[in-house]
Design a protein around this motif. Structure first.
Motif, PDB file in Angstrom:
ATOM      1  N   ALA A  46       6.771  36.129 -28.526  1.00 20.77           N
ATOM      2  CA  ALA A  46       7.266  34.768 -28.774  1.00 20.77           C
ATOM      3  C   ALA A  46       8.777  34.690 -28.575  1.00 20.77           C
ATOM      4  CB  ALA A  46       6.887  34.317 -30.179  1.00 20.77           C
ATOM      5  N   ASP A  47       9.508  35.728 -28.986  1.00 25.69           N
ATOM      6  CA  ASP A  47      10.961  35.725 -28.813  1.00 25.69           C
ATOM      7  C   ASP A  47      11.349  35.686 -27.336  1.00 25.69           C
ATOM      8  OD1 ASP A  47      11.341  35.760 -31.544  1.00 25.69           O
ATOM      9  OD2 ASP A  47      11.824  37.905 -31.649  1.00 25.69           O
ATOM     10  N   VAL A  48      10.686  36.515 -26.527  1.00 31.17           N
ATOM     11  CA  VAL A  48      11.001  36.541 -25.097  1.00 31.17           C
ATOM     12  C   VAL A  48      10.599  35.210 -24.460  1.00 31.17           C
ATOM     13  CG1 VAL A  48      10.554  37.691 -22.889  1.00 31.17           C
ATOM     14  CG2 VAL A  48      10.784  39.054 -24.972  1.00 31.17           C
ATOM     15  N   GLU A  49       9.452  34.686 -24.865  1.00 27.74           N
ATOM     16  CA  GLU A  49       9.016  33.403 -24.322  1.00 27.74           C
ATOM     17  C   GLU A  49      10.012  32.298 -24.693  1.00 27.74           C
ATOM     18  OE1 GLU A  49       4.952  30.855 -23.701  1.00 27.74           O
ATOM     19  OE2 GLU A  49       5.150  31.972 -25.565  1.00 27.74           O
ATOM     20  N   LYS A  50      10.547  32.335 -25.905  1.00 26.61           N
ATOM     21  CA  LYS A  50      11.547  31.340 -26.315  1.00 26.61           C
ATOM     22  C   LYS A  50      12.801  31.440 -25.458  1.00 26.61           C
ATOM     23  CE  LYS A  50      10.151  30.765 -31.124  1.00 26.61           C
ATOM     24  NZ  LYS A  50      10.491  31.040 -32.516  1.00 26.61           N
ATOM     25  N   GLN A  51      13.196  32.675 -25.120  1.00 30.42           N
ATOM     26  CA  GLN A  51      14.373  32.857 -24.257  1.00 30.42           C
ATOM     27  C   GLN A  51      14.131  32.234 -22.885  1.00 30.42           C
ATOM     28  OE1 GLN A  51      15.160  37.059 -24.102  1.00 30.42           O
ATOM     29  NE2 GLN A  51      15.506  37.221 -26.303  1.00 30.42           N
ATOM     30  N   ILE A  52      12.943  32.453 -22.354  1.00 29.12           N
ATOM     31  CA  ILE A  52      12.597  31.899 -21.048  1.00 29.12           C
ATOM     32  C   ILE A  52      12.628  30.376 -21.099  1.00 29.12           C
ATOM     33  CG2 ILE A  52      10.686  31.615 -19.411  1.00 29.12           C
ATOM     34  CD1 ILE A  52       9.954  34.574 -20.097  1.00 29.12           C
ATOM     35  N   MET A  53      12.010  29.824 -22.118  1.00 35.16           N
ATOM     36  CA  MET A  53      11.950  28.374 -22.224  1.00 35.16           C
ATOM     37  C   MET A  53      13.329  27.778 -22.494  1.00 35.16           C
ATOM     38  SD  MET A  53       9.025  27.910 -21.211  1.00 35.16           S
ATOM     39  CE  MET A  53       9.223  26.140 -21.204  1.00 35.16           C
ATOM     40  N   ALA A  54      14.192  28.525 -23.152  1.00 33.73           N
ATOM     41  CA  ALA A  54      15.552  28.039 -23.385  1.00 33.73           C
ATOM     42  C   ALA A  54      16.292  27.885 -22.051  1.00 33.73           C
ATOM     43  CB  ALA A  54      16.309  28.980 -24.316  1.00 33.73           C
ATOM     44  N   VAL A  55      16.084  28.835 -21.139  1.00 34.24           N
ATOM     45  CA  VAL A  55      16.706  28.728 -19.813  1.00 34.24           C
ATOM     46  C   VAL A  55      16.147  27.500 -19.100  1.00 34.24           C
ATOM     47  CG1 VAL A  55      16.965  29.822 -17.552  1.00 34.24           C
ATOM     48  CG2 VAL A  55      17.154  31.210 -19.633  1.00 34.24           C
ATOM     49  N   HIS A  56      14.824  27.373 -19.100  1.00 34.14           N
ATOM     50  CA  HIS A  56      14.183  26.215 -18.471  1.00 34.14           C
ATOM     51  C   HIS A  56      14.717  24.918 -19.060  1.00 34.14           C
ATOM     52  CE1 HIS A  56      11.126  23.036 -18.834  1.00 34.14           C
ATOM     53  NE2 HIS A  56      10.949  23.246 -17.541  1.00 34.14           N
ATOM     54  N   ASP A  57      14.728  24.842 -20.374  1.00 37.29           N
ATOM     55  CA  ASP A  57      15.148  23.615 -21.050  1.00 37.29           C
ATOM     56  C   ASP A  57      16.619  23.296 -20.808  1.00 37.29           C
ATOM     57  OD1 ASP A  57      12.548  23.475 -21.963  1.00 37.29           O
ATOM     58  OD2 ASP A  57      13.029  24.091 -24.011  1.00 37.29           O
ATOM     59  N   ASP A 132       5.511  42.537 -19.757  1.00 42.38           N
ATOM     60  CA  ASP A 132       5.802  42.702 -18.327  1.00 42.38           C
ATOM     61  C   ASP A 132       5.796  41.339 -17.627  1.00 42.38           C
ATOM     62  OD1 ASP A 132       6.059  45.445 -18.544  1.00 42.38           O
ATOM     63  OD2 ASP A 132       4.034  45.878 -17.787  1.00 42.38           O
ATOM     64  N   TYR A 133       4.795  40.524 -17.942  1.00 44.49           N
ATOM     65  CA  TYR A 133       4.698  39.180 -17.362  1.00 44.49           C
ATOM     66  C   TYR A 133       5.940  38.364 -17.723  1.00 44.49           C
ATOM     67  CZ  TYR A 133       3.083  34.391 -16.562  1.00 44.49           C
ATOM     68  OH  TYR A 133       2.979  33.088 -16.141  1.00 44.49           O
ATOM     69  N   LEU A 134       6.323  38.432 -18.987  1.00 44.12           N
ATOM     70  CA  LEU A 134       7.484  37.662 -19.433  1.00 44.12           C
ATOM     71  C   LEU A 134       8.780  38.176 -18.816  1.00 44.12           C
ATOM     72  CD1 LEU A 134       6.534  37.042 -23.152  1.00 44.12           C
ATOM     73  CD2 LEU A 134       6.609  35.358 -21.300  1.00 44.12           C
ATOM     74  N   LYS A 135       8.878  39.486 -18.621  1.00 43.08           N
ATOM     75  CA  LYS A 135      10.073  40.051 -17.979  1.00 43.08           C
ATOM     76  C   LYS A 135      10.196  39.490 -16.558  1.00 43.08           C
ATOM     77  CE  LYS A 135      12.178  44.394 -16.525  1.00 43.08           C
ATOM     78  NZ  LYS A 135      12.015  45.837 -16.401  1.00 43.08           N
ATOM     79  N   ASP A 136       9.075  39.465 -15.846  1.00 47.30           N
ATOM     80  CA  ASP A 136       9.060  38.914 -14.494  1.00 47.30           C
ATOM     81  C   ASP A 136       9.429  37.428 -14.522  1.00 47.30           C
ATOM     82  OD1 ASP A 136       8.367  38.950 -11.603  1.00 47.30           O
ATOM     83  OD2 ASP A 136       6.696  37.671 -12.262  1.00 47.30           O
ATOM     84  N   GLN A 137       8.872  36.688 -15.463  1.00 46.64           N
ATOM     85  CA  GLN A 137       9.153  35.262 -15.579  1.00 46.64           C
ATOM     86  C   GLN A 137      10.607  35.009 -15.954  1.00 46.64           C
ATOM     87  OE1 GLN A 137       7.127  32.702 -14.647  1.00 46.64           O
ATOM     88  NE2 GLN A 137       5.939  34.428 -13.879  1.00 46.64           N
ATOM     89  N   HIS A 138      11.163  35.892 -16.771  1.00 43.12           N
ATOM     90  CA  HIS A 138      12.569  35.743 -17.165  1.00 43.12           C
ATOM     91  C   HIS A 138      13.470  35.877 -15.945  1.00 43.12           C
ATOM     92  CE1 HIS A 138      16.204  36.402 -19.673  1.00 43.12           C
ATOM     93  NE2 HIS A 138      15.538  35.637 -20.519  1.00 43.12           N
ATOM     94  N   GLN A 139      13.165  36.839 -15.070  1.00 37.77           N
ATOM     95  CA  GLN A 139      13.946  37.001 -13.844  1.00 37.77           C
ATOM     96  C   GLN A 139      13.809  35.765 -12.952  1.00 37.77           C
ATOM     97  OE1 GLN A 139      12.371  40.676 -12.292  1.00 37.77           O
ATOM     98  NE2 GLN A 139      13.805  41.935 -13.460  1.00 37.77           N
ATOM     99  N   LYS A 140      12.589  35.262 -12.832  1.00 36.23           N
ATOM    100  CA  LYS A 140      12.355  34.098 -11.977  1.00 36.23           C
ATOM    101  C   LYS A 140      13.058  32.857 -12.509  1.00 36.23           C
ATOM    102  CE  LYS A 140       7.927  35.581 -10.080  1.00 36.23           C
ATOM    103  NZ  LYS A 140       6.475  35.351 -10.045  1.00 36.23           N
TER     104      LYS A 140
END
Length: 160
Positions: A46-57, A132-140
């Motif tokens: 959830a923490d990594v997903e929140k970081q990803i969504m913060a970039v998106h947002d 791993d999926y989230l790491k890839d998504q974070h880079q993207k």
């Protein structure tokens, strides 16, 4: 004008769908120990997903700026087409066309990322695979964000 309104509606629709599909994952265990491990795993995911969504947002609101800038550059290109040709004018028009392409690529990058991101997938993956999926998504999402920010900054500079 109707095309701009339609484009904005589509962008906002994609954003809404992408944001709604990103619910937090939870787990239930049969013992206190497995519950604690699952909670820790879920928390890390959830923490990594929140970081990803913060970039998106952080860049999603800039989509309207991106479209506005592209429209302004296209209007300027139309005005430049009416002027007598010169080396400087040709360079300015080429720069404008390149920036328009950059802005379009950035917009398409946001749409592509939102379309392919699937937070619901996390529920079906092991913790390692989910991370791993989230790491890839974070880079993207970071690459998409950088492209958007750069294209907007370049376009703003061009229009000054």
């Amino acid at each position: 004008m109707n095309q701009v309104k339609t484009a904005i509606t589509i962008v906002l629709g994609f954003a809404l769908v992408a944001c709604q599909s990103n619910s937090s994952t939870g787990s239930e265990g049969s013992s206190a120990e497995s519950t604690e491990q699952a909670t820790t795993s879920s928390s890390a995911i959830a923490d990594v997903e929140k970081q990803i969504m913060a970039v998106h947002d952080s860049v999603m609101p800039a989509m309207s700026d991106l479209m506005r800038l592209r429209k302004q550059i296209n209007q300027q290109l139309t005005e430049l087409d009416a002027k007598p040709a010169s080396k400087e004018l040709t360079q300015r028009k080429e720069q404008g066309r390149n920036l328009t392409a950059e802005l379009t690529k950035a917009e398409e990058g946001m749409m592509a990322w939102m379309h392919q991101y699937n937070g619901d997938t996390l529920k079906t993956l092991s913790e390692d695979k989910a991370l791993d999926y989230l790491k890839d998504q974070h880079q993207k999402v970071n690459a998409m964000s950088q492209l958007m920010r750069k294209s907007i900054t370049d376009a703003q500079t061009y229009l000054k």
